[in-house]
Enzyme design. Structure first.
Site, PDB file in Angstrom:
ATOM      1  N   ASP A   1       0.876  -1.169   0.000  1.00 39.50           N
ATOM      2  CA  ASP A   1       0.000   0.000   0.000  1.00 39.50           C
ATOM      3  C   ASP A   1       0.917   1.224   0.000  1.00 39.50           C
ATOM      4  OD1 ASP A   1       0.895   0.374   2.627  1.00 39.50           O
ATOM      5  OD2 ASP A   1      -1.103   0.297   3.511  1.00 39.50           O
TER       6      ASP A   1
ATOM      7  N   CYS B   1       3.030  -2.962   4.169  1.00 34.96           N
ATOM      8  CA  CYS B   1       2.222  -1.797   4.514  1.00 34.96           C
ATOM      9  C   CYS B   1       3.019  -1.020   5.559  1.00 34.96           C
ATOM     10  CB  CYS B   1       0.810  -2.172   4.993  1.00 34.96           C
ATOM     11  SG  CYS B   1       0.699  -3.004   6.586  1.00 34.96           S
TER      12      CYS B   1
ATOM     13  N   THR C   1       2.984  -0.930   8.869  1.00 33.25           N
ATOM     14  CA  THR C   1       3.466  -1.761   9.980  1.00 33.25           C
ATOM     15  C   THR C   1       3.626  -3.224   9.611  1.00 33.25           C
ATOM     16  OG1 THR C   1       1.242  -2.263  10.775  1.00 33.25           O
ATOM     17  CG2 THR C   1       2.316  -0.283  11.683  1.00 33.25           C
TER      18      THR C   1
ATOM     19  N   HIS D   1       8.952 -24.280   9.270  1.00 32.08           N
ATOM     20  CA  HIS D   1       7.889 -24.908  10.063  1.00 32.08           C
ATOM     21  C   HIS D   1       6.485 -24.597   9.555  1.00 32.08           C
ATOM     22  CE1 HIS D   1      10.366 -25.570  14.002  1.00 32.08           C
ATOM     23  NE2 HIS D   1      10.972 -26.061  12.930  1.00 32.08           N
TER      24      HIS D   1
ATOM     25  N   HIS E   1       4.515 -30.612  11.160  1.00 29.87           N
ATOM     26  CA  HIS E   1       4.330 -29.296  10.555  1.00 29.87           C
ATOM     27  C   HIS E   1       3.251 -29.346   9.473  1.00 29.87           C
ATOM     28  CE1 HIS E   1       7.661 -27.922  12.856  1.00 29.87           C
ATOM     29  NE2 HIS E   1       8.548 -28.645  12.189  1.00 29.87           N
TER      30      HIS E   1
END
Length: 143
Positions: free
Chosen positions: A8, A65, A67, A98, A134
């Site tokens: 973004d 973005c 954060t 994992h 996993h």
């Protein structure tokens, strides 16, 4: 390996730097936008990326973005998507090994360019362990 990148407005500057850097490393990233710093909505960007991953147009992606939080939440709403915010080297390795994460997520306003390159290189060069425990957990996510 074909890799898409999208952001973004909050991740636009970092996205552009990554595209230029990886071109010099002979790795072309498929740029899904945004193409300016003009405000846009991260859910739309995340959905575009997930479409590319799910239809196998690309092998993995990078989402950015401000954060990393909002865009990762939006991406992870899609069955088959495992978007992981990478914030250190161990997390970058384990996200692939994992969790078989298929999208690396970064905070354009939170992380330095050098950190992002280091973490993404670990991410893209790590293989999924394919250990039963996993894979079983990943399968549970998609139920």
């Amino acid at each position: 390996m074909k890799i898409a990148i999208a952001s973004d407005h909050g991740g636009f500057e970092l996205k552009q730097k990554l595209i230029k850097y990886y071109e010099k490393q002979d790795l072309r990233l498929v740029d899904l936008g945004t193409h300016s710093e003009e405000s846009c909505d991260y859910p739309d960007i995340a959905q575009l990326m997930t479409n590319y991953i799910l239809d196998k147009s690309v092998d993995m992606g990078i989402l950015i973005c401000g954060t990393g939080i909002g865009i990762s939440i939006a991406a992870n709403r899609n069955k088959g998507i495992r978007a992981a915010i990478l914030y250190n080297q161990e997390v970058a390795r384990l996200a692939r090994e994992h969790n078989n994460a298929n999208i690396a997520v970064f905070g354009g306003r939170m992380q330095s360019f050098d950190e992002v390159v280091k973490y993404f290189d670990i991410f893209r060069n790590t293989s999924f362990s394919k250990e039963n425990r996993h894979q079983r957990r990943i399968d549970e996510l998609d139920k």
